[in-house]
Motif scaffolding. Structure first.
Motif, PDB file in Angstrom:
ATOM      1  N   ALA A  72     -37.457 -69.072 108.107  1.00 27.50           N
ATOM      2  CA  ALA A  72     -38.478 -69.461 107.123  1.00 27.50           C
ATOM      3  C   ALA A  72     -38.532 -70.978 106.953  1.00 27.50           C
ATOM      4  O   ALA A  72     -39.623 -71.566 106.902  1.00 27.50           O
ATOM      5  CB  ALA A  72     -38.191 -68.786 105.785  1.00 27.50           C
ATOM      6  N   LEU A  73     -37.371 -71.620 106.896  1.00 24.52           N
ATOM      7  CA  LEU A  73     -37.348 -73.078 106.771  1.00 24.52           C
ATOM      8  C   LEU A  73     -37.885 -73.747 108.030  1.00 24.52           C
ATOM      9  O   LEU A  73     -38.529 -74.799 107.959  1.00 24.52           O
ATOM     10  CB  LEU A  73     -35.937 -73.558 106.457  1.00 24.52           C
ATOM     11  CG  LEU A  73     -35.408 -73.202 105.063  1.00 24.52           C
ATOM     12  CD1 LEU A  73     -33.948 -73.596 104.930  1.00 24.52           C
ATOM     13  CD2 LEU A  73     -36.259 -73.852 103.985  1.00 24.52           C
ATOM     14  N   GLY A  74     -37.637 -73.147 109.180  1.00 22.40           N
ATOM     15  CA  GLY A  74     -38.218 -73.667 110.420  1.00 22.40           C
ATOM     16  C   GLY A  74     -39.739 -73.575 110.409  1.00 22.40           C
ATOM     17  O   GLY A  74     -40.427 -74.478 110.879  1.00 22.40           O
ATOM     18  N   ALA A  94     -24.474 -78.776 110.332  1.00 26.91           N
ATOM     19  CA  ALA A  94     -25.527 -79.785 110.244  1.00 26.91           C
ATOM     20  C   ALA A  94     -25.644 -80.564 111.555  1.00 26.91           C
ATOM     21  O   ALA A  94     -26.763 -80.820 112.033  1.00 26.91           O
ATOM     22  CB  ALA A  94     -25.249 -80.731 109.081  1.00 26.91           C
ATOM     23  N   LEU A  95     -24.519 -80.915 112.138  1.00 27.77           N
ATOM     24  CA  LEU A  95     -24.539 -81.681 113.392  1.00 27.77           C
ATOM     25  C   LEU A  95     -25.156 -80.866 114.526  1.00 27.77           C
ATOM     26  O   LEU A  95     -26.014 -81.360 115.263  1.00 27.77           O
ATOM     27  CB  LEU A  95     -23.121 -82.126 113.756  1.00 27.77           C
ATOM     28  CG  LEU A  95     -22.998 -82.962 115.021  1.00 27.77           C
ATOM     29  CD1 LEU A  95     -23.674 -84.304 114.829  1.00 27.77           C
ATOM     30  CD2 LEU A  95     -21.529 -83.150 115.380  1.00 27.77           C
ATOM     31  N   VAL A  96     -24.725 -79.619 114.657  1.00 27.15           N
ATOM     32  CA  VAL A  96     -25.222 -78.779 115.750  1.00 27.15           C
ATOM     33  C   VAL A  96     -26.732 -78.529 115.602  1.00 27.15           C
ATOM     34  O   VAL A  96     -27.491 -78.715 116.552  1.00 27.15           O
ATOM     35  CB  VAL A  96     -24.453 -77.442 115.811  1.00 27.15           C
ATOM     36  CG1 VAL A  96     -25.143 -76.432 116.698  1.00 27.15           C
ATOM     37  CG2 VAL A  96     -23.050 -77.686 116.312  1.00 27.15           C
ATOM     38  N   THR A  97     -27.176 -78.122 114.421  1.00 24.51           N
ATOM     39  CA  THR A  97     -28.607 -77.828 114.262  1.00 24.51           C
ATOM     40  C   THR A  97     -29.444 -79.096 114.302  1.00 24.51           C
ATOM     41  O   THR A  97     -30.579 -79.068 114.769  1.00 24.51           O
ATOM     42  CB  THR A  97     -28.882 -77.046 112.972  1.00 24.51           C
ATOM     43  OG1 THR A  97     -28.316 -77.754 111.870  1.00 24.51           O
ATOM     44  CG2 THR A  97     -28.335 -75.646 113.046  1.00 24.51           C
ATOM     45  N   GLY A  98     -28.908 -80.209 113.822  1.00 28.86           N
ATOM     46  CA  GLY A  98     -29.637 -81.470 113.924  1.00 28.86           C
ATOM     47  C   GLY A  98     -29.865 -81.876 115.369  1.00 28.86           C
ATOM     48  O   GLY A  98     -30.965 -82.261 115.764  1.00 28.86           O
ATOM     49  N   GLY A 123     -30.532 -80.266 107.742  1.00 25.72           N
ATOM     50  CA  GLY A 123     -30.603 -79.652 106.422  1.00 25.72           C
ATOM     51  C   GLY A 123     -30.763 -78.144 106.506  1.00 25.72           C
ATOM     52  O   GLY A 123     -30.162 -77.397 105.725  1.00 25.72           O
ATOM     53  N   ILE A 124     -31.553 -77.687 107.467  1.00 24.05           N
ATOM     54  CA  ILE A 124     -31.711 -76.247 107.675  1.00 24.05           C
ATOM     55  C   ILE A 124     -30.372 -75.631 108.084  1.00 24.05           C
ATOM     56  O   ILE A 124     -29.972 -74.575 107.590  1.00 24.05           O
ATOM     57  CB  ILE A 124     -32.807 -75.969 108.729  1.00 24.05           C
ATOM     58  CG1 ILE A 124     -34.185 -76.336 108.168  1.00 24.05           C
ATOM     59  CG2 ILE A 124     -32.776 -74.505 109.182  1.00 24.05           C
ATOM     60  CD1 ILE A 124     -35.302 -76.301 109.200  1.00 24.05           C
ATOM     61  N   GLY A 125     -29.660 -76.288 108.983  1.00 20.41           N
ATOM     62  CA  GLY A 125     -28.348 -75.794 109.404  1.00 20.41           C
ATOM     63  C   GLY A 125     -27.353 -75.749 108.262  1.00 20.41           C
ATOM     64  O   GLY A 125     -26.573 -74.800 108.140  1.00 20.41           O
ATOM     65  N   LEU A 126     -27.400 -76.748 107.390  1.00 24.01           N
ATOM     66  CA  LEU A 126     -26.504 -76.763 106.238  1.00 24.01           C
ATOM     67  C   LEU A 126     -26.841 -75.634 105.266  1.00 24.01           C
ATOM     68  O   LEU A 126     -25.935 -74.977 104.733  1.00 24.01           O
ATOM     69  CB  LEU A 126     -26.585 -78.118 105.541  1.00 24.01           C
ATOM     70  CG  LEU A 126     -25.495 -78.451 104.554  1.00 24.01           C
ATOM     71  CD1 LEU A 126     -24.126 -78.384 105.209  1.00 24.01           C
ATOM     72  CD2 LEU A 126     -25.737 -79.836 103.976  1.00 24.01           C
TER      73      LEU A 126
END
Length: 152
Positions: free
Chosen positions: A27-29, A86-90, A138-141
């Protein structure tokens, strides 16, 4: 004290938490795609709605197909902190965004005779990539916060 190499305390998860996190991440994506469409000047309601829905679907696919195996490896290594998520999804968000731009190079074809416009366009694309990477982090977090709980 945790016994994982990357965490000072252990985090646990469940399949329910992972499913909820994938749903929220999708949803955030979709909302991220909506922001990109509005930023690109799209104003048609049908196109924006379609963008949100397709963005959510394809974000969910990318999170499960690309991010899932990477996160599984990090989980097995004990790297279960929010900063890892956060690092991985960023980085994944930045890579996917740049891959979708300019045939995988992140650069568009700009006339070489206009150097100032080319440099300005390059700076704009770098700023857009950084913004997308920060939003993806932010989405990953958010997904990490939903999926993981500290082990008591």
């Amino acid at each position: 004290m945790g016994n994982g190499i990357g965490a000072t305390r252990d985090y646990r998860t469940s399949i329910d938490g992972v499913g909820k996190a994938l749903g929220v991440g999708s949803a955030l994506g979709g909302l991220l795609i909506l922001m990109l469409l509005i930023g690109a000047g799209q104003r048609a309601a049908f196109a924006l709605l379609s963008g949100v829905l397709l963005g959510a679907i394809f974000s969910g696919i990318a999170l499960a197909a690309v991010g899932g195996p990477i996160w599984l490896v990090l989980h097995a290594l004990g790297l279960r902190r929010g900063r890892h998520a956060a690092l991985v999804t960023g980085l994944l968000g930045l890579g996917l965004y740049l891959g979708a731009q300019g045939y995988g190079t992140g650069l568009y074809t700009i006339a070489p005779i206009d150097t100032r416009s080319w440099l300005l366009g390059l700076a704009l694309r770098a700023a857009q990539g950084l913004a997308v990477a920060l939003l993806a982090a932010g989405i990953g977090l958010a997904m990490w916060r939903i999926a993981y709980r500290p082990d008591a």
